[in-house]
Scaffold this motif. Structure first.
Motif, PDB file in Angstrom:
ATOM      1  N   ASN A  82     100.565 111.934  61.491  1.00  0.00           N
ATOM      2  CA  ASN A  82     101.395 111.336  62.799  1.00  0.00           C
ATOM      3  C   ASN A  82     100.668 111.868  63.745  1.00  0.00           C
ATOM      4  N   LYS A  83      99.218 111.882  63.927  1.00  0.00           N
ATOM      5  CA  LYS A  83      98.446 112.423  64.960  1.00  0.00           C
ATOM      6  C   LYS A  83      98.769 114.057  65.429  1.00  0.00           C
ATOM      7  N   GLN A  84      99.148 114.544  64.461  1.00  0.00           N
ATOM      8  CA  GLN A  84      99.561 116.192  64.877  1.00  0.00           C
ATOM      9  C   GLN A  84      98.822 116.845  63.675  1.00  0.00           C
ATOM     10  N   SER A  85      98.468 118.427  63.906  1.00  0.00           N
ATOM     11  CA  SER A  85      98.029 119.102  62.965  1.00  0.00           C
ATOM     12  C   SER A  85      99.178 119.794  62.168  1.00  0.00           C
ATOM     13  N   VAL A  86      99.069 119.635  60.921  1.00  0.00           N
ATOM     14  CA  VAL A  86     100.092 120.338  60.095  1.00  0.00           C
ATOM     15  C   VAL A  86      99.461 121.151  59.001  1.00  0.00           C
ATOM     16  N   GLY A  87     100.165 121.946  58.568  1.00  0.00           N
ATOM     17  CA  GLY A  87      99.737 122.737  57.215  1.00  0.00           C
ATOM     18  C   GLY A  87      99.918 122.002  56.015  1.00  0.00           C
ATOM     19  N   LEU A  88      98.717 122.126  55.137  1.00  0.00           N
ATOM     20  CA  LEU A  88      98.760 121.314  53.747  1.00  0.00           C
ATOM     21  C   LEU A  88      98.394 122.440  52.785  1.00  0.00           C
ATOM     22  N   VAL A  89      98.952 122.438  51.785  1.00  0.00           N
ATOM     23  CA  VAL A  89      98.914 123.202  50.544  1.00  0.00           C
ATOM     24  C   VAL A  89      98.588 122.171  49.176  1.00  0.00           C
ATOM     25  N   LYS A  90      97.310 122.156  48.681  1.00  0.00           N
ATOM     26  CA  LYS A  90      97.150 121.377  47.623  1.00  0.00           C
ATOM     27  C   LYS A  90      97.523 122.210  46.369  1.00  0.00           C
ATOM     28  N   LEU A  91      97.888 121.403  45.398  1.00  0.00           N
ATOM     29  CA  LEU A  91      98.222 122.623  44.246  1.00  0.00           C
ATOM     30  C   LEU A  91      97.438 121.466  43.195  1.00  0.00           C
ATOM     31  N   ILE A  92      96.295 122.205  42.380  1.00  0.00           N
ATOM     32  CA  ILE A  92      95.336 121.656  41.688  1.00  0.00           C
ATOM     33  C   ILE A  92      95.486 122.194  40.078  1.00  0.00           C
ATOM     34  N   ASP A  93      95.531 121.218  39.061  1.00  0.00           N
ATOM     35  CA  ASP A  93      95.491 121.561  37.787  1.00  0.00           C
ATOM     36  C   ASP A  93      94.109 122.078  37.493  1.00  0.00           C
ATOM     37  N   VAL A  94      93.799 123.257  37.208  1.00  0.00           N
ATOM     38  CA  VAL A  94      92.497 124.161  36.784  1.00  0.00           C
ATOM     39  C   VAL A  94      91.622 123.214  35.866  1.00  0.00           C
ATOM     40  N   ALA A  95      92.547 123.019  34.643  1.00  0.00           N
ATOM     41  CA  ALA A  95      91.516 122.365  33.544  1.00  0.00           C
ATOM     42  C   ALA A  95      90.986 121.093  33.800  1.00  0.00           C
ATOM     43  N   SER A  96      91.822 120.036  34.409  1.00  0.00           N
ATOM     44  CA  SER A  96      91.466 118.920  34.818  1.00  0.00           C
ATOM     45  C   SER A  96      90.805 118.845  36.117  1.00  0.00           C
ATOM     46  N   GLY A  97      91.114 119.616  36.963  1.00  0.00           N
ATOM     47  CA  GLY A  97      90.831 119.273  38.605  1.00  0.00           C
ATOM     48  C   GLY A  97      91.439 118.249  39.240  1.00  0.00           C
ATOM     49  N   ASN A  98      92.702 117.618  38.509  1.00  0.00           N
ATOM     50  CA  ASN A  98      93.504 116.670  39.052  1.00  0.00           C
ATOM     51  C   ASN A  98      94.436 117.476  40.099  1.00  0.00           C
ATOM     52  N   GLU A  99      94.749 116.806  41.162  1.00  0.00           N
ATOM     53  CA  GLU A  99      95.668 117.225  42.286  1.00  0.00           C
ATOM     54  C   GLU A  99      96.996 116.776  41.807  1.00  0.00           C
ATOM     55  N   ILE A 100      97.841 117.886  41.577  1.00  0.00           N
ATOM     56  CA  ILE A 100      99.130 117.710  41.100  1.00  0.00           C
ATOM     57  C   ILE A 100     100.063 117.280  42.461  1.00  0.00           C
ATOM     58  N   ALA A 101      99.962 118.112  43.446  1.00  0.00           N
ATOM     59  CA  ALA A 101     100.996 117.704  44.607  1.00  0.00           C
ATOM     60  C   ALA A 101     100.268 118.206  46.063  1.00  0.00           C
ATOM     61  N   LYS A 102     100.769 117.668  46.971  1.00  0.00           N
ATOM     62  CA  LYS A 102     100.409 118.188  48.321  1.00  0.00           C
ATOM     63  C   LYS A 102     101.655 118.744  49.117  1.00  0.00           C
ATOM     64  N   LEU A 103     101.876 119.716  49.482  1.00  0.00           N
ATOM     65  CA  LEU A 103     102.914 120.547  50.067  1.00  0.00           C
ATOM     66  C   LEU A 103     102.617 120.186  51.409  1.00  0.00           C
ATOM     67  N   ILE A 104     103.473 119.683  52.369  1.00  0.00           N
ATOM     68  CA  ILE A 104     103.050 119.394  53.799  1.00  0.00           C
ATOM     69  C   ILE A 104     104.051 120.712  54.457  1.00  0.00           C
ATOM     70  N   GLN A 105     103.147 121.495  55.317  1.00  0.00           N
ATOM     71  CA  GLN A 105     104.080 122.456  56.258  1.00  0.00           C
ATOM     72  C   GLN A 105     104.090 122.130  57.718  1.00  0.00           C
ATOM     73  N   THR A 106     105.369 121.376  57.711  1.00  0.00           N
ATOM     74  CA  THR A 106     105.542 120.909  59.244  1.00  0.00           C
ATOM     75  C   THR A 106     105.816 122.204  60.225  1.00  0.00           C
ATOM     76  N   LYS A 107     106.203 123.344  59.957  1.00  0.00           N
ATOM     77  CA  LYS A 107     106.539 124.225  60.739  1.00  0.00           C
ATOM     78  C   LYS A 107     105.369 125.149  61.154  1.00  0.00           C
ATOM     79  N   GLY A 108     104.132 124.538  60.890  1.00  0.00           N
ATOM     80  CA  GLY A 108     103.205 125.450  61.456  1.00  0.00           C
ATOM     81  C   GLY A 108     101.822 125.493  60.506  1.00  0.00           C
ATOM     82  N   VAL A 109     100.507 125.586  60.694  1.00  0.00           N
ATOM     83  CA  VAL A 109      99.513 125.825  59.764  1.00  0.00           C
ATOM     84  C   VAL A 109      99.223 127.205  59.611  1.00  0.00           C
ATOM     85  N   GLY A 110      99.546 127.445  58.126  1.00  0.00           N
ATOM     86  CA  GLY A 110      99.609 128.710  57.709  1.00  0.00           C
ATOM     87  C   GLY A 110      98.032 129.583  57.498  1.00  0.00           C
ATOM     88  N   ARG A 111      98.175 130.756  57.437  1.00  0.00           N
ATOM     89  CA  ARG A 111      96.921 131.425  57.202  1.00  0.00           C
ATOM     90  C   ARG A 111      96.997 132.308  55.753  1.00  0.00           C
TER      91      ARG A 111
END
Length: 179
Positions: A82-111
């Motif tokens: 929505n035209k704003q920078s937010v934090g994003l965590v991607k969860l990836i299954d290592v065996a397949s390389g498939n993305e399992i989920a995207k966790l959006i951090q609306t409270k800020g971009v994390g380090r």
């Protein structure tokens, strides 16, 4: 490098990107190297010197983490929502390389972020707030406030009962997690 002799024992190659390598991490078992360059993360089997799954991001990757059993990779970056920078965590299954989920951090971009030792929870520093996610359900289960500046580092104790966080507010705080 051989620590005892100070001699180089090998060189790892194969990661290709236009940007320089900014960082790397080892998997918990030490058999996989996780290359980080700008918006690209790629795994490498160290023994076979063979490149594995690649994960791409819109923005710079700030951190990576892997569950102790090596089955799940998490990457932390920023994205536009929505035209704003937010934090994003991607969860990836290592065996397949498939993305399992995207966790959006609306409270800020994390380090910083960390998996609990059992891999059930992921704690993410989102600016001054710690967000704890249930990995299986991808639901936020806690929001912890207390720091007055950006969170820079997060770690679970080996028993998973204590979460430690450090911040630009010149503090390290300990948080009791669970029972």
């Amino acid at each position: 490098w051989d620590v005892a002799t100070g001699k180089q024992t090998g060189t790892l190659k194969g990661f290709q990107t236009a940007a320089p390598v900014y960082s790397f991490a080892f998997s918990p078992d030490g058999k996989t190297l996780i290359w980080i360059s700008r918006g690209t993360v790629q795994l490498m089997d160290i023994t076979a010197n063979k490149m594995g799954i690649k994960v791409s991001h819109e923005d710079f990757v700030g951190a990576v983490a892997m569950t102790q059993d090596g089955t799940l990779l998490a990457t932390l970056s920023a994205t536009t929502l929505n035209k704003q920078s937010v934090g994003l965590v991607k969860l990836i299954d290592v065996a397949s390389g498939n993305e399992i989920a995207k966790l959006i951090q609306t409270k800020g971009v994390g380090r910083a972020f960390a998996f609990s030792p059992d891999g059930k929870f992921l704690a993410v520093g989102a600016d001054k707030t710690i967000i704890v996610w249930d990995v299986a359900t991808q639901k936020e289960v806690a929001s912890i406030n207390g720091h007055t500046d950006q969170i820079n580092s997060i770690a679970f104790s080996p028993d998973g009962k204590t979460l430690a966080t450090s911040s630009n507010d010149d503090s390290v705080r300990l948080w009791r997690i669970g029972q």
